[in-house]
Design an enzyme around this catalytic site. Sequence first.
Site, mmCIF file in Angstrom:
data_model
loop_
_atom_site.group_PDB
_atom_site.id
_atom_site.type_symbol
_atom_site.label_atom_id
_atom_site.label_comp_id
_atom_site.label_asym_id
_atom_site.label_seq_id
_atom_site.Cartn_x
_atom_site.Cartn_y
_atom_site.Cartn_z
ATOM 1 N N HIS A 63 29.234 57.513 42.830
ATOM 2 C CA HIS A 63 30.371 57.373 41.934
ATOM 3 C C HIS A 63 31.580 58.147 42.467
ATOM 4 C CE1 HIS A 63 27.863 56.133 38.147
ATOM 5 N NE2 HIS A 63 27.661 55.352 39.192
ATOM 6 N N GLU A 65 33.325 60.656 41.297
ATOM 7 C CA GLU A 65 33.276 62.109 41.256
ATOM 8 C C GLU A 65 32.462 62.663 42.421
ATOM 9 O OE1 GLU A 65 32.966 60.663 36.882
ATOM 10 O OE2 GLU A 65 32.512 59.923 38.895
ATOM 11 N N CYS A 101 27.044 62.152 36.732
ATOM 12 C CA CYS A 101 28.182 62.851 37.332
ATOM 13 C C CYS A 101 28.536 64.099 36.528
ATOM 14 C CB CYS A 101 29.386 61.920 37.420
ATOM 15 S SG CYS A 101 29.164 60.576 38.606
ATOM 16 N N ALA A 171 45.478 24.164 39.172
ATOM 17 C CA ALA A 171 46.688 23.798 39.892
ATOM 18 C C ALA A 171 47.134 22.429 39.402
ATOM 19 C CB ALA A 171 46.427 23.772 41.396
ATOM 20 N N THR A 213 34.225 17.963 38.911
ATOM 21 C CA THR A 213 34.878 18.744 39.969
ATOM 22 C C THR A 213 33.928 18.941 41.135
ATOM 23 O OG1 THR A 213 36.312 19.890 38.389
ATOM 24 C CG2 THR A 213 35.993 20.932 40.529
ATOM 25 N N ARG A 224 36.048 32.145 51.997
ATOM 26 C CA ARG A 224 36.139 31.991 53.451
ATOM 27 C C ARG A 224 37.553 32.202 53.997
ATOM 28 N NH1 ARG A 224 35.811 27.594 50.640
ATOM 29 N NH2 ARG A 224 37.131 25.772 51.044
ATOM 30 N N GLU A 299 37.442 27.327 37.474
ATOM 31 C CA GLU A 299 38.322 26.567 38.361
ATOM 32 C C GLU A 299 38.383 25.073 38.044
ATOM 33 O OE1 GLU A 299 38.858 27.250 42.421
ATOM 34 O OE2 GLU A 299 37.976 29.244 42.437
ATOM 35 N N GLY A 301 36.711 21.304 35.915
ATOM 36 C CA GLY A 301 37.942 20.561 35.706
ATOM 37 C C GLY A 301 38.474 20.719 34.307
#
Length: 358
Positions: A63, A65, A101, A171, A213, A224, A299, A301
């Site tokens: 973590h 800390e 922590c 889009a 889609t 990628r 994303e 459809g």
Amino acid sequence: MQSSISLKYSSSPPSDESYMYRCLELAGLAIGYTAPNPMVGAVLVHGEKIIAEGYHQAYGQAHAEVNCLRSVPPEHEHLVPSSVLYVSLEPCAHYGKTPPCADLIIEKKIPKVVVGCRDPFREVDGKGIEKLKSAGIVVKTGILEKECRELNRRFMTFHTRYRPYIILKWAQGADGRIANQDRSRVLITNEITNRLVHQWRSEESAVIVGTNTALYDNPVLTTRLYPGPDPVRLVVDMDLRLPHSLHLFDQAVKTIVFNSLKHEELPNLLFYQVTREVSLVPQVLHALYQMNIGSVLIEGGTRLLQSFIDDGAWDEARVITNRSLWISGGIPAPSLPGPDPIKTETVLSDSISYFRNF
């Protein structure tokens, strides 16, 4: 939309806020790598000088800390018991992937800790702060709390609303259409915004698409074009009609298929059975919560996006509009009611509008 928060510089002496901004700046470096854990940054200050800093770099690793205190130079070790530790999220007080922590802070005899915001995770949720106070450590809370919560909005939503943080993305052309009527592929975004979408994928735990889609676009849904981690791929295929020749079934990245016919687990491929008797959205959200998937980029459809919109199950929307492209007679984009964009930016021919469902 930037995920990290820039450090605020001033000619006046450093304040609690300036050190906390540095914590946030450090924390933001790990976006996409810490989920389902939060992003956390820490700085150790002696006088008005930062003598060590660190952040939680990846899930399962040390973590913030711990990394901060490990980075104290040997010549400054004697300063630790008279220093102030700044941390953007409440220190943990339980054994998880790593030891508490709060115990380390107590062990190091740090006299004061400044915390950005409280951790809503039920295993922490005030216990870390109380443990520090019980050990005689002065704890100051609520420094840049809004900014700290904003940076970890995915984590906060997951542990307070018990579902993943949902980001809608699509889009569209200048006429508000997202595809040709015959579903033949049309390139809408330019090269730069296309790469930006891959960055967005790297920042979320999962990305999901609907049946059409997947069938007509045959997306890979990886990062990628951007050097970041691949999200878990999700697809809705209620009747299991998608051919396994599609990229989504290459088993290169963990993929989950929500369907109504079977529950079966293969290497990197899970067929997760849901029912048609109730709405799909809450079933998907519940399943992902149980799988510890903290955020999802939707994303497409249109039907899948609209189902999350109609259920009110979304937190952000990012709409890319190609202002020079018209898709006459094409498939209309989802309808997003209500809010005006909180931000709009231009990238060559594309305009990106950002919405929040407050």
